[in-house]
Design a protein around this motif. Structure first.
Motif, PDB file in Angstrom:
ATOM      1  N   GLY A 106       0.815  -1.215   0.000  1.00  0.00           N
ATOM      2  CA  GLY A 106       0.000   0.000   0.000  1.00  0.00           C
ATOM      3  C   GLY A 106       0.847   1.264   0.000  1.00  0.00           C
ATOM      4  N   ALA A 107       1.948   1.252   0.754  1.00  0.00           N
ATOM      5  CA  ALA A 107       2.835   2.419   0.798  1.00  0.00           C
ATOM      6  C   ALA A 107       3.533   2.636  -0.540  1.00  0.00           C
ATOM      7  N   LEU A 108       4.013   1.561  -1.160  1.00  0.00           N
ATOM      8  CA  LEU A 108       4.671   1.692  -2.460  1.00  0.00           C
ATOM      9  C   LEU A 108       3.699   2.169  -3.536  1.00  0.00           C
ATOM     10  N   PHE A 109       2.469   1.675  -3.472  1.00  0.00           N
ATOM     11  CA  PHE A 109       1.479   2.115  -4.451  1.00  0.00           C
ATOM     12  C   PHE A 109       1.169   3.596  -4.283  1.00  0.00           C
ATOM     13  N   ALA A 110       1.070   4.058  -3.033  1.00  0.00           N
ATOM     14  CA  ALA A 110       0.837   5.481  -2.787  1.00  0.00           C
ATOM     15  C   ALA A 110       2.012   6.318  -3.286  1.00  0.00           C
ATOM     16  N   GLY A 111       3.238   5.841  -3.044  1.00  0.00           N
ATOM     17  CA  GLY A 111       4.412   6.554  -3.553  1.00  0.00           C
ATOM     18  C   GLY A 111       4.427   6.633  -5.069  1.00  0.00           C
ATOM     19  N   LEU A 112       4.041   5.538  -5.724  1.00  0.00           N
ATOM     20  CA  LEU A 112       4.006   5.524  -7.186  1.00  0.00           C
ATOM     21  C   LEU A 112       2.972   6.514  -7.716  1.00  0.00           C
ATOM     22  N   VAL A 113       1.788   6.529  -7.112  1.00  0.00           N
ATOM     23  CA  VAL A 113       0.744   7.452  -7.558  1.00  0.00           C
ATOM     24  C   VAL A 113       1.201   8.902  -7.388  1.00  0.00           C
ATOM     25  N   LEU A 114       1.818   9.209  -6.260  1.00  0.00           N
ATOM     26  CA  LEU A 114       2.306  10.568  -6.035  1.00  0.00           C
ATOM     27  C   LEU A 114       3.436  10.930  -6.997  1.00  0.00           C
ATOM     28  N   PHE A 115       4.293   9.964  -7.290  1.00  0.00           N
ATOM     29  CA  PHE A 115       5.382  10.208  -8.242  1.00  0.00           C
ATOM     30  C   PHE A 115       4.816  10.567  -9.614  1.00  0.00           C
ATOM     31  N   VAL A 116       3.813   9.833 -10.063  1.00  0.00           N
ATOM     32  CA  VAL A 116       3.213  10.105 -11.373  1.00  0.00           C
ATOM     33  C   VAL A 116       2.537  11.472 -11.373  1.00  0.00           C
ATOM     34  N   ILE A 117       1.826  11.787 -10.305  1.00  0.00           N
ATOM     35  CA  ILE A 117       1.092  13.057 -10.253  1.00  0.00           C
ATOM     36  C   ILE A 117       2.051  14.240 -10.248  1.00  0.00           C
ATOM     37  N   PHE A 118       3.007  14.236  -9.329  1.00  0.00           N
ATOM     38  CA  PHE A 118       3.881  15.401  -9.187  1.00  0.00           C
ATOM     39  C   PHE A 118       4.935  15.478 -10.286  1.00  0.00           C
ATOM     40  N   ASN A 119       5.227  14.354 -10.906  1.00  0.00           N
ATOM     41  CA  ASN A 119       6.173  14.393 -12.021  1.00  0.00           C
ATOM     42  C   ASN A 119       5.573  15.098 -13.230  1.00  0.00           C
ATOM     43  N   SER A 120       4.246  15.202 -13.262  1.00  0.00           N
ATOM     44  CA  SER A 120       3.605  15.905 -14.366  1.00  0.00           C
ATOM     45  C   SER A 120       3.667  17.428 -14.206  1.00  0.00           C
ATOM     46  N   LEU A 121       4.033  17.913 -13.037  1.00  0.00           N
ATOM     47  CA  LEU A 121       4.141  19.360 -12.827  1.00  0.00           C
ATOM     48  C   LEU A 121       5.468  19.864 -13.376  1.00  0.00           C
ATOM     49  N   PRO A 122       5.456  20.972 -14.099  1.00  0.00           N
ATOM     50  CA  PRO A 122       6.712  21.485 -14.685  1.00  0.00           C
ATOM     51  C   PRO A 122       7.786  21.776 -13.644  1.00  0.00           C
ATOM     52  N   VAL A 123       7.392  22.252 -12.466  1.00  0.00           N
ATOM     53  CA  VAL A 123       8.386  22.612 -11.462  1.00  0.00           C
ATOM     54  C   VAL A 123       9.143  21.393 -10.968  1.00  0.00           C
ATOM     55  N   PHE A 124       8.537  20.224 -11.022  1.00  0.00           N
ATOM     56  CA  PHE A 124       9.205  19.007 -10.578  1.00  0.00           C
ATOM     57  C   PHE A 124       9.806  18.206 -11.733  1.00  0.00           C
ATOM     58  N   ARG A 125       9.348  18.479 -12.938  1.00  0.00           N
ATOM     59  CA  ARG A 125       9.800  17.680 -14.065  1.00  0.00           C
ATOM     60  C   ARG A 125      11.175  18.116 -14.565  1.00  0.00           C
ATOM     61  N   THR A 126      11.543  19.369 -14.360  1.00  0.00           N
ATOM     62  CA  THR A 126      12.820  19.873 -14.870  1.00  0.00           C
ATOM     63  C   THR A 126      13.651  20.428 -13.719  1.00  0.00           C
ATOM     64  N   GLN A 127      14.956  20.367 -13.886  1.00  0.00           N
ATOM     65  CA  GLN A 127      15.866  20.937 -12.900  1.00  0.00           C
ATOM     66  C   GLN A 127      15.869  22.453 -13.035  1.00  0.00           C
ATOM     67  N   SER A 128      16.003  23.156 -11.888  1.00  0.00           N
ATOM     68  CA  SER A 128      16.058  24.613 -11.910  1.00  0.00           C
ATOM     69  C   SER A 128      16.898  25.095 -10.733  1.00  0.00           C
ATOM     70  N   SER A 129      17.165  26.390 -10.713  1.00  0.00           N
ATOM     71  CA  SER A 129      17.969  26.945  -9.632  1.00  0.00           C
ATOM     72  C   SER A 129      17.243  26.903  -8.292  1.00  0.00           C
ATOM     73  N   THR A 130      15.933  26.861  -8.317  1.00  0.00           N
ATOM     74  CA  THR A 130      15.155  26.816  -7.083  1.00  0.00           C
ATOM     75  C   THR A 130      14.846  25.386  -6.652  1.00  0.00           C
ATOM     76  N   GLY A 131      15.510  24.439  -7.233  1.00  0.00           N
ATOM     77  CA  GLY A 131      15.229  23.040  -6.949  1.00  0.00           C
ATOM     78  C   GLY A 131      14.439  22.458  -8.089  1.00  0.00           C
ATOM     79  N   GLY A 132      14.010  21.281  -7.956  1.00  0.00           N
ATOM     80  CA  GLY A 132      13.238  20.648  -9.007  1.00  0.00           C
ATOM     81  C   GLY A 132      13.784  19.283  -9.316  1.00  0.00           C
ATOM     82  N   GLY A 133      13.111  18.600 -10.154  1.00  0.00           N
ATOM     83  CA  GLY A 133      13.452  17.212 -10.400  1.00  0.00           C
ATOM     84  C   GLY A 133      12.779  16.353  -9.350  1.00  0.00           C
ATOM     85  N   ILE A 134      11.861  15.541  -9.773  1.00  0.00           N
ATOM     86  CA  ILE A 134      11.064  14.779  -8.826  1.00  0.00           C
ATOM     87  C   ILE A 134      11.933  13.842  -7.996  1.00  0.00           C
TER      88      ILE A 134
END
Length: 328
Positions: A106-134
């Protein structure tokens, strides 16, 4: 047809849910707990939130899943709690192992779902000076020590704080689910204890306390979180084992299976039934022949003659005698 003792046993102990239902509750409960807690943390990272929001995210998520599934599975959602519950006699050892497996899934499945969701956000999908990269973000959420700790906590301190924190959390869970405790306060007590411990331990190890929570992010991080994962399994489990042994040895020596009180009630009911049956048999038995009535003397059947006072007799007879003499 069930006997009186069987009906009393069913009424005195809650009806046990099937193993499949309990495992399903643990899987869903752990999924919701990790999804709510880690999701709140990811949102806090994006919005530069504080530690309080993270602690409340985990704590309130635990309150919610305990209310939802606590009466079904016992409200573990944590391998450390399952270990302590097995030691305390609340669940079978094999069932506790099943609990741990579904909690991890259950914990791994929740982590996977969150990874897919937040990886779709531009701020997490690309590296930047303010952080980033899922992967970097998940690494920041992972539990760690030394260079992976927010404050460079050494290994022995990480082991100690996770052991103590895990023992405290498990002790509260065991105490809150005791048969004599009001079940309405159990979710609140457990959830807010979890929130307070997270608030205290976030600056040190990112607050493990739950091996399922620790494993939920390591496979999606880009650092060495996987190599340090053992600390956040060993320490909480050792703390849970100590709490379970103390609880079993000093608080409830006979264990917390709940069977003994029920058996005592059944025995008392059986004794009461036996007494009732004895009374019924005694009432149904033919009454012993009554002793023959004593013969009543014939004298007693006749009314006794009234006793006449001699003075009164002379008083009434006197004038009669006197009048007779006068005639003479």
């Amino acid at each position: 047809m069930a006997t009186a003792s069987e009906e009393t046993e069913l009424e005195s102990t809650p009806r046990e849910h099937s193993l499949v239902a309990r495992l399903g509750a643990e899987f869903l409960g752990t999924f919701i707990l990790i999804f709510g807690g880690i999701g709140t943390t990811l949102s806090a990272v994006q919005q530069t939130g504080n530690s309080l929001s993270v602690a409340l995210g985990f704590g309130l998520s635990l309150v919610a899943v305990t209310i939802l599934f606590g009466k079904v599975s016992g409200g573990h959602f944590n391998p450390a709690v399952s270990l302590a519950s097995a030691i305390a006699g609340r669940v079978k050892w094999l069932h506790a192992l099943y609990y741990v497996v579904v909690q991890v899934l259950g914990a791994l499945f929740a982590g996977l779902v969150l990874f897919v969701i937040f990886n779709s956000l531009p701020v997490f999908r690309t590296q930047s000076s303010t952080g980033g990269g899922i992967g970097t973000v998940f690494q920041a959420l992972a539990n760690g020590f030394e260079t992976s700790s927010p404050n460079q906590l050494p290994l022995y301190s990480a082991l100690l704080i996770e052991l103590v924190g895990g023992a405290v959390l498990v002790a509260v869970v065991l105490a809150a689910w005791r048969p004599s405790v009001n079940k309405a306060v159990a979710p609140i007590a457990i959830g807010f204890t979890y929130a307070v411990l997270i608030l205290a331990m976030l600056p040190l190890t990112n607050a493990g306390l739950n091996p399922a929570r620790s494993i939920s992010v390591v496979f999606f991080s880009s650092g060495n979180a996987l190599g340090q994962l053992w600390v956040f399994w060993v320490a909480p489990l050792v703390g849970a084992a100590l709490a379970g042994l103390i609880y079993r040895g000093f608080v409830v020596p006979e264990g917390d299976s709940g069977k003994k009180p029920a058996a005592a009630e059944v025995d008392s009911v059986e004794l009461a039934d036996a007494d009732e049956e004895a009374d019924t048999e005694e009432a149904d038995a033919p009454a012993p022949a009554k002793a023959a009535a004593k013969p009543v003397p014939a004298r007693s059947l006749v009314a006794d003659e009234p006793v006449v006072d001699p003075e009164a007799k002379d008083f009434f007879d006197g004038p009669a005698k006197g009048s007779a003499g006068d005639k003479k």
